[in-house]
Structure formats: C-alpha cells, structure tokens
Write an enzyme that holds these catalytic residues in place. Structure first.
Site, PDB file in Angstrom:
ATOM      1  N   HIS A 178      17.664 -19.371  23.566  1.00  0.00           N
ATOM      2  CA  HIS A 178      16.700 -19.601  22.503  1.00  0.00           C
ATOM      3  C   HIS A 178      17.439 -19.888  21.064  1.00  0.00           C
ATOM      4  CE1 HIS A 178      14.030 -17.340  25.186  1.00  0.00           C
ATOM      5  NE2 HIS A 178      13.067 -17.266  24.373  1.00  0.00           N
ATOM      6  N   HIS A 227      20.005 -10.409  24.460  1.00  0.00           N
ATOM      7  CA  HIS A 227      21.338 -10.840  24.261  1.00  0.00           C
ATOM      8  C   HIS A 227      22.381  -9.980  23.194  1.00  0.00           C
ATOM      9  CE1 HIS A 227      20.659 -15.044  25.868  1.00  0.00           C
ATOM     10  NE2 HIS A 227      19.410 -14.735  25.383  1.00  0.00           N
TER      11      HIS A 227
END
Length: 268
Positions: A178, A227
């Site tokens: 992303h 993440h």
C-alpha cells in the site's frame, strides 16, 4: 491523439527548467539520450528507458532486501517495530479503526487503480498526449513488481493477528505494498500536476496534499497492525527512489524534444 511537441509547457516546474542539467554527468547523459532520440524517436526511447528502469528498480529491491535482512539480524532498525506497534494499540477505538481502515483501502488493490485511472483519463484528455499514460503505467508497473519482488525475497511475517484490525492480510509483510504503490503513483500524479501549475501557492498545496496522503497511508498500515514500521520505512525509500528514476527519464525525454528530436520517428 497528438503527441507532445518541443514547446510543451511540461518543460518547467515553476521557474525550474527541467531540460537544464547542472552536473557534467547529467549534461553528458542528456546529450547521449537526445542523440538516440533523433535516431529512434523520443517517445519510444522513453518507453525503453522506463522498461530498463523497472529492471533496475527490481534489482534495487533485491539489494535493499539483502541490506534489510542484515539489519534485521542485527536487530538495529527492527528494534523500533514492537514499541511503535504497542503505542499504536493504545490509540485504537472502534471509530478510529473503521475510519483508518476506510482510508487505507483508498491505497489498496481496488482504490489505488481507480485513483490512477481517474487521473490518467483526465491527463490524457487535457494534454492530448501519450506521455502521462507512459509515465503512470510504467510507474505503477514498476512499483507492483518491486512489491512482489520484495515480498518473495524476504517473506517476512506480518504482526500477530491478535494485534491486527480485521480484515486480516496474510501475504508477506516486507515491503508495505500500500505504502510503496501510494508513494509512486501519487508521486507521479503530483509531478504531472506540477508541470501545469503556474502559481507557487498551488504547487505548494499540491505537494503538501500528496505528501500527507502518502505519509498517512504508511502510518495507517502500522496503526492497523498490518505491517511493521520498518516495512513502511523501506516502502517509502524504495518508492521515492523509483519515482526519482521515472522523473529523470521524463526529463531526458523533454531534453531530447528541446534539442529537436521527433516524438516518434517517421518511417522512411
């Protein structure tokens, strides 16, 4: 659709002439690129340069993964990961989780292509030129390949599901796709917008808005527990490096046009 021409306003960002090279190496490379542009056409050469650049970017991702592996084994940068995630956990609430999930989805596999396609159509209609198509497609393709390469090479596990906000993600964690894709695609869009903005205040707000989006997407990935912080830091670094290469290739293209190279070589 017409192609770009040597007098296109895309040669400047404000008062900065993109066809002027300050270093000897830059001038020499630009001269060689212009010579090849006269022979093959500037636009086909731009496509070829970006294709080679994608290979360079993927190789750089491999190098970065090797460096990252060494750093992780030494527990240097990675020592930040757990404390930062623990701090993010204290900021969560049902409302915040929902809003941040919505925001991060804008940079996801559905949202980001829609954003890119929308701007691509707008740029193409406004400029009646192939350059925005080439730059955005190459930038997007390169960032996608870098993401895939990084995940395959490292195979790092994401934070524990107990620390993540659903919906959960199960692909490798390094780098943050992303963040990498947002950095490259939004960075390219910002660059293309700056080329046609005459007012300083407009350019400043464009840069601020683009930077805020990219930074907030990266932070959202850590906030949601999808993440680790180092995944996001690596994605920002790789994305900016690839974006710089894309912009440099475009500058060579503009320089070739300024020096009389045809956009597309006419058949003899």
């Amino acid at each position: 659709m017409q192609t770009d021409h040597p007098e296109a306003p895309d040669e400047r960002v404000g008062t900065v002439d993109l066809t002027t090279w300050r270093t000897r190496a830059g001038r020499a490379t630009a001269a060689g690129w212009a010579a090849l542009g006269h022979r093959w056409g500037a636009l086909p050469l731009l496509v070829a340069t970006l294709a080679i650049g994608i290979g360079v970017a993927v190789t750089a991702t491999w190098v970065a993964s090797e460096v990252y592996d060494a750093v992780r084994e030494a527990d240097d940068v990675a020592v930040l990961d757990r404390p930062v995630l623990d701090w993010m956990l204290t900021l969560r609430s049902p409302t915040a989780d929902t809003l941040v999930t919505w925001w991060t989805d804008v940079a996801g596999t559905i949202g980001m292509p829609i954003v890119a396609l929308g701007f691509l159509v707008g740029f193409t209609i406004q400029r009646r030129a192939w350059t925005p198509v080439v730059l955005l497609v190459a930038a997007s393709g390169g960032s996608l390949l870098m993401t895939v390469a990084g995940k395959d090479l490292i195979g790092r596990a994401r934070p524990p599901l107990a620390d993540a906000v659903p919906p959960y993600e199960h692909s490798p964690s390094f780098p943050s796709g992303h963040t990498l894709n947002a950095t490259v695609i939004v960075g390219t869009i910002v660059y293309l917008l700056l080329l046609r903005q005459s007012k300083l205040v407009t350019r400043v707000w464009t840069i601020v808005a683009g930077t805020a989006f990219v930074v907030s997407v990266g932070i959202s990935r850590v906030f949601l527990g999808h993440h680790w912080l180092t995944d996001v830091l690596a994605a920002w670094a790789l994305g900016l490096a690839w974006l710089a290469l894309v912009i440099t290739a475009h500058r060579f293209y503009l320089t070739a046009l300024r020096r009389g190279a045809p956009p597309v070589r006419s058949p003899r």
